[in-house]
Design an enzyme around this catalytic site. Structure first.
Site, PDB file in Angstrom:
ATOM      1  CB  VAL A   5       7.878  -4.450  -6.358  1.00 39.80           C
ATOM      2  CG1 VAL A   5       8.108  -3.266  -7.411  1.00 39.80           C
ATOM      3  CG2 VAL A   5       9.623  -4.714  -5.918  1.00 39.80           C
ATOM      4  N   GLY A  28       3.893  -4.335  -3.009  1.00 41.35           N
ATOM      5  CA  GLY A  28       3.602  -3.199  -2.089  1.00 41.35           C
ATOM      6  C   GLY A  28       3.374  -2.421  -2.815  1.00 41.35           C
ATOM      7  CG  HIS A  29       2.804   0.239  -7.501  1.00 42.55           C
ATOM      8  ND1 HIS A  29       3.095   1.735  -6.508  1.00 42.55           N
ATOM      9  CD2 HIS A  29       2.091   0.571  -7.914  1.00 42.55           C
ATOM     10  CE1 HIS A  29       2.692   2.467  -7.534  1.00 42.55           C
ATOM     11  NE2 HIS A  29       2.208   1.953  -8.165  1.00 42.55           N
ATOM     12  CB  ALA A  30      -0.641  -2.672  -5.283  1.00 45.07           C
ATOM     13  CG  ASN A  77      -0.461   3.374  -5.532  1.00 38.20           C
ATOM     14  OD1 ASN A  77      -0.543   4.256  -6.235  1.00 38.20           O
ATOM     15  ND2 ASN A  77      -1.015   1.963  -6.696  1.00 38.20           N
TER      16      ASN A  77
END
Length: 116
Positions: free
Chosen positions: A81, A84-86, A89
């Site tokens: 996760v 995925g967040h990185a 962004n």
């Protein structure tokens, strides 16, 4: 090859992800500041903010490239996760840069500053 040599270590992965998040987040903030000062007519300051944003975005992109290099070298990169967040962004900031450059250019033209 042992498993330690064939995968990106969790700590390294977290560090790379946080670098991507931090650099792209700061780049996004710089772009928002660039738009703010562009609206006031301070185009020189706006361009400086965009240049700083570009430098930060390049650092985020370089951190992401490290993951790609690791995988190309046979080191397993586990999806998480956090990763995925990185990546989310990074991609949003890259898209924002493209749109901000266009919006600032349009804003300058509307204000009578013809671009070279």
């Amino acid at each position: 090859m042992n498993e330690e040599n064939t995968q990106v270590m969790d700590q390294d992965m977290e560090q790379i992800c946080f670098q991507i998040i931090a650099f792209s987040g700061e780049a996004f903030s710089k772009m928002m500041e660039a738009m703010k000062v562009c609206r006031t007519g301070d185009y020189e300051k706006a361009d400086e903010e965009m240049e700083e944003a570009s430098d930060l975005l390049n650092q985020a992109h370089n951190a992401h490239t490290n993951l790609l290099v690791n995988e190309a070298q046979g080191k397993k990169v586990e999806f998480s996760v956090l990763l995925g967040h990185a990546q989310d962004n990074l991609m949003n900031t890259m898209l924002t840069k493209t749109l901000m450059e266009e919006m600032m250019s349009m804003y300058k033209e509307l204000k009578g500053e013809r671009l070279a």
